[in-house]
Design a protein around this motif. Structure first.
Motif, PDB file in Angstrom:
ATOM      1  N   GLU A 111       0.174  -3.799  -4.142  1.00 55.89           N
ATOM      2  CA  GLU A 111      -1.131  -3.454  -4.557  1.00 55.89           C
ATOM      3  C   GLU A 111      -1.192  -2.591  -5.635  1.00 55.89           C
ATOM      4  OE1 GLU A 111      -3.300  -1.752  -1.082  1.00 55.89           O
ATOM      5  OE2 GLU A 111      -2.663  -3.196   0.300  1.00 55.89           O
ATOM      6  N   ARG A 112      -0.402  -1.782  -5.971  1.00 53.24           N
ATOM      7  CA  ARG A 112      -0.536  -0.700  -7.233  1.00 53.24           C
ATOM      8  C   ARG A 112      -0.163  -1.721  -8.479  1.00 53.24           C
ATOM      9  NH1 ARG A 112       1.787   4.757  -6.809  1.00 53.24           N
ATOM     10  NH2 ARG A 112       0.569   5.071  -8.696  1.00 53.24           N
ATOM     11  N   LEU A 113       0.774  -2.576  -8.244  1.00 52.74           N
ATOM     12  CA  LEU A 113       1.272  -3.403  -9.218  1.00 52.74           C
ATOM     13  C   LEU A 113       0.139  -4.089  -9.767  1.00 52.74           C
ATOM     14  CD1 LEU A 113       4.948  -4.430  -8.047  1.00 52.74           C
ATOM     15  CD2 LEU A 113       4.351  -2.740 -10.029  1.00 52.74           C
ATOM     16  N   ALA A 114      -0.596  -4.700  -8.811  1.00 50.75           N
ATOM     17  CA  ALA A 114      -1.790  -5.637  -9.080  1.00 50.75           C
ATOM     18  C   ALA A 114      -2.842  -5.061  -9.716  1.00 50.75           C
ATOM     19  CB  ALA A 114      -2.244  -6.481  -7.826  1.00 50.75           C
ATOM     20  N   GLU A 115      -3.022  -3.812  -9.429  1.00 57.13           N
ATOM     21  CA  GLU A 115      -4.085  -3.027  -9.875  1.00 57.13           C
ATOM     22  C   GLU A 115      -3.661  -2.456 -11.512  1.00 57.13           C
ATOM     23  OE1 GLU A 115      -4.664   0.612  -7.442  1.00 57.13           O
ATOM     24  OE2 GLU A 115      -5.434  -0.914  -5.595  1.00 57.13           O
ATOM     25  N   GLU A 116      -2.533  -1.952 -11.569  1.00 57.62           N
ATOM     26  CA  GLU A 116      -1.878  -1.091 -12.772  1.00 57.62           C
ATOM     27  C   GLU A 116      -1.297  -2.387 -13.766  1.00 57.62           C
ATOM     28  OE1 GLU A 116      -0.143   2.433 -12.363  1.00 57.62           O
ATOM     29  OE2 GLU A 116      -1.289   2.887 -10.465  1.00 57.62           O
ATOM     30  N   LYS A 117      -0.781  -3.141 -13.393  1.00 57.84           N
ATOM     31  CA  LYS A 117      -0.453  -4.450 -14.285  1.00 57.84           C
ATOM     32  C   LYS A 117       0.473  -3.943 -15.258  1.00 57.84           C
ATOM     33  CE  LYS A 117      -4.635  -7.200 -13.665  1.00 57.84           C
ATOM     34  NZ  LYS A 117      -4.912  -6.883 -12.379  1.00 57.84           N
ATOM     35  N   PRO A 118       1.632  -3.302 -14.924  1.00 54.15           N
ATOM     36  CA  PRO A 118       2.618  -2.847 -15.829  1.00 54.15           C
ATOM     37  C   PRO A 118       3.524  -4.119 -16.406  1.00 54.15           C
ATOM     38  CG  PRO A 118       3.525  -2.438 -13.824  1.00 54.15           C
ATOM     39  CD  PRO A 118       2.020  -2.800 -13.592  1.00 54.15           C
ATOM     40  N   PRO A 119       4.177  -3.953 -17.782  1.00 55.55           N
ATOM     41  CA  PRO A 119       4.866  -5.222 -18.082  1.00 55.55           C
ATOM     42  C   PRO A 119       5.722  -5.945 -17.332  1.00 55.55           C
ATOM     43  CG  PRO A 119       5.331  -3.215 -19.495  1.00 55.55           C
ATOM     44  CD  PRO A 119       4.373  -2.700 -18.396  1.00 55.55           C
ATOM     45  N   GLY A 120       5.456  -7.223 -17.162  1.00 59.59           N
ATOM     46  CA  GLY A 120       6.332  -8.217 -16.007  1.00 59.59           C
ATOM     47  C   GLY A 120       6.095  -7.997 -14.478  1.00 59.59           C
ATOM     48  N   TYR A 121       4.769  -7.155 -14.362  1.00 60.37           N
ATOM     49  CA  TYR A 121       4.663  -6.977 -12.958  1.00 60.37           C
ATOM     50  C   TYR A 121       4.464  -8.325 -12.099  1.00 60.37           C
ATOM     51  CZ  TYR A 121      -0.087  -8.442 -13.235  1.00 60.37           C
ATOM     52  OH  TYR A 121      -1.467  -9.200 -13.296  1.00 60.37           O
ATOM     53  N   GLN A 122       4.083  -9.270 -12.732  1.00 59.07           N
ATOM     54  CA  GLN A 122       3.972 -10.520 -11.912  1.00 59.07           C
ATOM     55  C   GLN A 122       5.353 -10.999 -11.229  1.00 59.07           C
ATOM     56  OE1 GLN A 122       3.014 -10.352 -15.111  1.00 59.07           O
ATOM     57  NE2 GLN A 122       1.187 -11.467 -15.521  1.00 59.07           N
ATOM     58  N   ILE A 123       6.415 -10.773 -12.055  1.00 62.49           N
ATOM     59  CA  ILE A 123       7.711 -11.314 -11.717  1.00 62.49           C
ATOM     60  C   ILE A 123       8.006 -10.244 -10.228  1.00 62.49           C
ATOM     61  CG2 ILE A 123      10.172 -11.175 -12.198  1.00 62.49           C
ATOM     62  CD1 ILE A 123       9.445 -11.802 -15.154  1.00 62.49           C
ATOM     63  N   LEU A 124       7.896  -9.032 -10.374  1.00 62.71           N
ATOM     64  CA  LEU A 124       8.176  -8.082  -9.536  1.00 62.71           C
ATOM     65  C   LEU A 124       7.358  -8.483  -8.154  1.00 62.71           C
ATOM     66  CD1 LEU A 124       9.989  -5.808  -8.135  1.00 62.71           C
ATOM     67  CD2 LEU A 124       8.344  -4.241  -9.595  1.00 62.71           C
ATOM     68  N   TYR A 154      12.720   1.690   0.075  1.00 67.39           N
ATOM     69  CA  TYR A 154      11.241   1.397   0.076  1.00 67.39           C
ATOM     70  C   TYR A 154      11.060   0.614   1.568  1.00 67.39           C
ATOM     71  CZ  TYR A 154      11.537   3.446  -4.380  1.00 67.39           C
ATOM     72  OH  TYR A 154      11.924   4.232  -5.287  1.00 67.39           O
ATOM     73  N   SER A 155      10.350   1.270   2.487  1.00 67.10           N
ATOM     74  CA  SER A 155      10.048   0.400   3.926  1.00 67.10           C
ATOM     75  C   SER A 155       9.174  -0.933   3.485  1.00 67.10           C
ATOM     76  CB  SER A 155       9.311   1.209   4.763  1.00 67.10           C
ATOM     77  OG  SER A 155       8.015   1.601   4.393  1.00 67.10           O
ATOM     78  N   ARG A 156       8.979  -1.702   4.448  1.00 64.71           N
ATOM     79  CA  ARG A 156       7.990  -2.950   4.247  1.00 64.71           C
ATOM     80  C   ARG A 156       6.410  -2.271   3.966  1.00 64.71           C
ATOM     81  NH1 ARG A 156       7.385  -6.849   2.159  1.00 64.71           N
ATOM     82  NH2 ARG A 156       9.326  -7.178   2.321  1.00 64.71           N
ATOM     83  N   GLU A 157       6.231  -1.154   5.016  1.00 62.97           N
ATOM     84  CA  GLU A 157       4.607  -0.660   4.510  1.00 62.97           C
ATOM     85  C   GLU A 157       4.881  -0.210   3.019  1.00 62.97           C
ATOM     86  OE1 GLU A 157       2.645   3.191   5.765  1.00 62.97           O
ATOM     87  OE2 GLU A 157       3.375   1.929   7.572  1.00 62.97           O
ATOM     88  N   GLN A 158       5.874   0.371   2.579  1.00 66.06           N
ATOM     89  CA  GLN A 158       5.694   0.908   1.244  1.00 66.06           C
ATOM     90  C   GLN A 158       5.737  -0.253   0.356  1.00 66.06           C
ATOM     91  OE1 GLN A 158       9.204   3.746   1.651  1.00 66.06           O
ATOM     92  NE2 GLN A 158       7.993   5.283   0.407  1.00 66.06           N
ATOM     93  N   THR A 159       6.405  -1.311   0.563  1.00 68.58           N
ATOM     94  CA  THR A 159       6.342  -2.346  -0.292  1.00 68.58           C
ATOM     95  C   THR A 159       5.080  -3.058  -0.618  1.00 68.58           C
ATOM     96  OG1 THR A 159       8.512  -2.891   0.275  1.00 68.58           O
ATOM     97  CG2 THR A 159       7.337  -4.920  -0.620  1.00 68.58           C
ATOM     98  N   ASN A 160       4.356  -3.156   0.601  1.00 63.74           N
ATOM     99  CA  ASN A 160       2.918  -3.748   0.613  1.00 63.74           C
ATOM    100  C   ASN A 160       2.159  -2.739  -0.431  1.00 63.74           C
ATOM    101  OD1 ASN A 160       3.778  -5.767   2.162  1.00 63.74           O
ATOM    102  ND2 ASN A 160       3.008  -4.612   4.129  1.00 63.74           N
ATOM    103  N   GLU A 161       2.162  -1.325  -0.216  1.00 67.33           N
ATOM    104  CA  GLU A 161       1.285  -0.438  -0.953  1.00 67.33           C
ATOM    105  C   GLU A 161       1.787  -0.738  -2.348  1.00 67.33           C
ATOM    106  OE1 GLU A 161       2.246   3.187   0.460  1.00 67.33           O
ATOM    107  OE2 GLU A 161       1.115   2.774   2.380  1.00 67.33           O
ATOM    108  N   ILE A 162       3.275  -0.759  -2.850  1.00 71.10           N
ATOM    109  CA  ILE A 162       3.608  -0.984  -4.141  1.00 71.10           C
ATOM    110  C   ILE A 162       3.086  -2.353  -4.573  1.00 71.10           C
ATOM    111  CG2 ILE A 162       5.690  -1.476  -5.390  1.00 71.10           C
ATOM    112  CD1 ILE A 162       7.228   0.405  -3.604  1.00 71.10           C
TER     113      ILE A 162
END
Length: 131
Positions: free
Chosen positions: A100-113, A90-98
């Protein structure tokens, strides 16, 4: 806990051997070709600064993160859903998008990732390396 980090390979082995998915920074030089980035020869497993998911938690990880961490480049150059048995880049651009999505969707343990993904903004991106 879904995500694990280890200070050494010995600590990782003591925790559970080698049955892990590894999330690893891509620290190849700027300008490296995509073909080289996803090459098996470019991958050096078991980095001490990687995040690990136990093989026992593979299903939970995929259920929680599979729709968020997607579109990575495989070893053969194709893109698609996360392959938990291969190389995913996953590129740097994809990383930044991911992030953002983690912060929106908040799956288990997302803060660590999220913290881990934000910790190394100099990398070209990251890998999910399957078992």
């Amino acid at each position: 806990m879904l995500f694990h980090s280890f200070q050494s390979q010995a600590e990782r082995r003591e925790f559970g051997g080698s049955d892990f998915i590894e999330i690893q920074y891509c620290r190849l030089p700027e300008g490296t070709s995509l073909r080289e980035i996803v090459s098996i020869d470019a991958i050096k497993h078991w980095k001490d600064d990687s995040l690990y998911i136990s093989g026992d938690d593979m299903d939970l990880f995929y259920q929680s993160y599979g729709d968020i961490i997607t579109g990575g480049v495989y070893n053969n150059g194709d893109r698609g859903p996360m392959d938990l048995f291969g190389i995913n880049f996953y590129s740097r651009e994809q990383t930044n998008e991911i992030i953002e999505r983690l912060a929106e969707e908040k799956p288990p343990g997302y803060q660590i990732l999220c913290r881990w993904l934000q910790a190394d903004e100099q990398s070209l991106g990251f890998y999910v390396l399957g078992v």
